[in-house]
Design a protein around this motif. Sequence first.
Motif, PDB file in Angstrom:
ATOM      1  N   ALA A 241       0.729  -1.256   0.096  1.00 41.06           N
ATOM      2  CA  ALA A 241      -0.256   0.064   0.067  1.00 41.06           C
ATOM      3  C   ALA A 241       0.925   1.336  -0.131  1.00 41.06           C
ATOM      4  O   ALA A 241       1.702   1.429   1.122  1.00 41.06           O
ATOM      5  N   VAL A 242       0.803   1.906  -1.035  1.00 41.56           N
ATOM      6  CA  VAL A 242       1.562   3.296  -1.351  1.00 41.56           C
ATOM      7  C   VAL A 242       0.452   4.268  -1.253  1.00 41.56           C
ATOM      8  O   VAL A 242      -0.085   4.443  -1.979  1.00 41.56           O
ATOM      9  N   ILE A 243       0.729   5.280  -0.110  1.00 39.34           N
ATOM     10  CA  ILE A 243      -0.282   6.354   0.210  1.00 39.34           C
ATOM     11  C   ILE A 243       0.283   7.361  -0.104  1.00 39.34           C
ATOM     12  O   ILE A 243       1.445   7.759   0.753  1.00 39.34           O
ATOM     13  N   ARG A 244      -0.066   8.412  -0.888  1.00 35.70           N
ATOM     14  CA  ARG A 244       0.654   9.818  -0.988  1.00 35.70           C
ATOM     15  C   ARG A 244       0.548  10.614   0.137  1.00 35.70           C
ATOM     16  O   ARG A 244      -0.260  10.470   1.161  1.00 35.70           O
ATOM     17  N   GLY A 245       1.691  11.055   0.453  1.00 28.65           N
ATOM     18  CA  GLY A 245       2.006  12.184   1.609  1.00 28.65           C
ATOM     19  C   GLY A 245       2.322  13.408   0.929  1.00 28.65           C
ATOM     20  O   GLY A 245       1.804  13.747   0.143  1.00 28.65           O
ATOM     21  N   ALA A 246       2.989  14.178   1.562  1.00 28.64           N
ATOM     22  CA  ALA A 246       3.084  15.804   1.209  1.00 28.64           C
ATOM     23  C   ALA A 246       4.171  15.723   0.513  1.00 28.64           C
ATOM     24  O   ALA A 246       4.394  16.957   0.163  1.00 28.64           O
ATOM     25  N   THR A 247       4.901  14.922  -0.166  1.00 31.53           N
ATOM     26  CA  THR A 247       6.131  15.182  -1.007  1.00 31.53           C
ATOM     27  C   THR A 247       5.941  14.431  -1.963  1.00 31.53           C
ATOM     28  O   THR A 247       5.015  13.475  -2.283  1.00 31.53           O
ATOM     29  N   ALA A 248       6.896  14.608  -3.030  1.00 34.89           N
ATOM     30  CA  ALA A 248       6.754  13.649  -4.222  1.00 34.89           C
ATOM     31  C   ALA A 248       7.322  12.282  -4.095  1.00 34.89           C
ATOM     32  O   ALA A 248       7.369  11.458  -4.901  1.00 34.89           O
ATOM     33  N   HIS A 249       7.537  11.776  -2.867  1.00 30.61           N
ATOM     34  CA  HIS A 249       8.258  10.459  -2.540  1.00 30.61           C
ATOM     35  C   HIS A 249       7.182   9.519  -3.111  1.00 30.61           C
ATOM     36  O   HIS A 249       7.649   8.403  -3.378  1.00 30.61           O
ATOM     37  N   PHE A 250       5.774   9.706  -2.856  1.00 25.85           N
ATOM     38  CA  PHE A 250       4.886   8.770  -3.660  1.00 25.85           C
ATOM     39  C   PHE A 250       5.345   8.328  -5.005  1.00 25.85           C
ATOM     40  O   PHE A 250       5.357   7.055  -5.275  1.00 25.85           O
ATOM     41  N   GLU A 251       5.676   9.162  -6.011  1.00 16.98           N
ATOM     42  CA  GLU A 251       5.954   8.845  -7.165  1.00 16.98           C
ATOM     43  C   GLU A 251       7.207   8.143  -7.337  1.00 16.98           C
ATOM     44  O   GLU A 251       7.491   7.204  -8.139  1.00 16.98           O
ATOM     45  N   TYR A 252       8.290   8.288  -6.329  1.00 19.52           N
ATOM     46  CA  TYR A 252       9.523   7.722  -6.415  1.00 19.52           C
ATOM     47  C   TYR A 252       9.520   6.308  -5.841  1.00 19.52           C
ATOM     48  O   TYR A 252      10.178   5.549  -5.933  1.00 19.52           O
ATOM     49  N   VAL A 253       8.351   5.937  -5.315  1.00 21.60           N
ATOM     50  CA  VAL A 253       8.329   4.535  -4.735  1.00 21.60           C
ATOM     51  C   VAL A 253       7.073   4.043  -5.506  1.00 21.60           C
ATOM     52  O   VAL A 253       7.536   2.678  -6.240  1.00 21.60           O
ATOM     53  N   SER A 254       6.133   4.679  -5.876  1.00 19.55           N
ATOM     54  CA  SER A 254       5.014   3.726  -6.596  1.00 19.55           C
ATOM     55  C   SER A 254       5.644   3.212  -8.220  1.00 19.55           C
ATOM     56  O   SER A 254       5.254   2.456  -8.463  1.00 19.55           O
TER      57      SER A 254
HETATM   58  C1  LIG Z   1       4.298   6.976  -0.562  1.00 13.14           C
HETATM   59  C2  LIG Z   1       5.381   7.791   0.420  1.00 13.14           C
HETATM   60  O1  LIG Z   1       6.463   7.775   0.542  1.00 13.14           O
HETATM   61  C3  LIG Z   1       4.810   8.707   1.511  1.00 13.14           C
HETATM   62  O2  LIG Z   1       3.675   8.188   1.982  1.00 13.14           O
HETATM   63  C4  LIG Z   1       5.650   9.460   2.260  1.00 13.14           C
HETATM   64  O3  LIG Z   1       4.984  10.401   2.878  1.00 13.14           O
HETATM   65  P1  LIG Z   1       5.816  11.988   2.822  1.00 13.14           P
HETATM   66  O4  LIG Z   1       5.613  12.389   1.246  1.00 13.14           O
HETATM   67  O5  LIG Z   1       4.584  12.997   3.483  1.00 13.14           O
HETATM   68  O6  LIG Z   1       7.150  12.179   3.238  1.00 13.14           O
END
Ligand SMILES: CC(=O)[C@@H](O)COP(=O)(O)O
Length: 161
Positions: free
Chosen positions: A80-93
């Motif tokens: 379960a990859v759930i979008r947060g406040a940063t672009a990390h979602f894209e770099y994981v999913s």
């Molecule tokens: C998909 C993520 O990595 C995300 O949940 C991390 O949250 P954040 O973008 O607020 O650091």
Amino acid sequence: MQFEGSLVAPDGSRFAIVASRFNDAIVRRLVDGAQEALVRHGADADLIDTAWAPGAFELPLVANRLAATGRYDAILCLGAVIRGATAHFEYVSGPVASGCARVMMDTGVPVMFGVLTVDTLDQAWERAGTKAGNKGAEAAAGAIEMVHLLRSIDASEGQPS
Ligand SMILES: CC(=O)[C@@H](O)COP(=O)(O)O
Ligand SMILES: Nc1c(NC[C@H](O)[C@H](O)[C@H](O)CO)[nH]c(=O)[nH]c1=O
């Protein structure tokens, strides 16, 4: 010729579930849904192995190692990859999706992509056994269909079309 897979697990078919612990309250529901669906479609519970990775980003490597054993007819990657406040979602999913597809193509073992990539926690719960179904169970049904389909294609080798 027409090839299509049934939804009844062939006798002796072996499955691996690779799950990620990040957001595990949701992922555990995906794993439960997948295990239940596999067994309800005729798989032997003793022939279903489960491996847990820290997060979705690590799923492809674990899937690759399991596929390399030659033990499994299909592998289900659940997370379960759930979008947060940063672009990390894209770099994981993104890498998780492409990584799972790469394992499937490199090894020839079906790797079902049962990783939620959602914007909100509500969307995740909806896809983990509530109003939008269970992505783990969907991955399980697809895995069984792929096992059947590939076996029928392999069995047709050398037959006249
Ligand atoms: C998909 C993520 O990595 C995300 O949940 C991390 O949250 P954040 O973008 O607020 O650091
Ligand atoms: N934010 C989420 C993550 N992040 C962790 C990564 O998957 C990975 O484990 C880490 O970057 C170390 O390599 N993982 C999820 O499965 N879901 C998320 O929402």
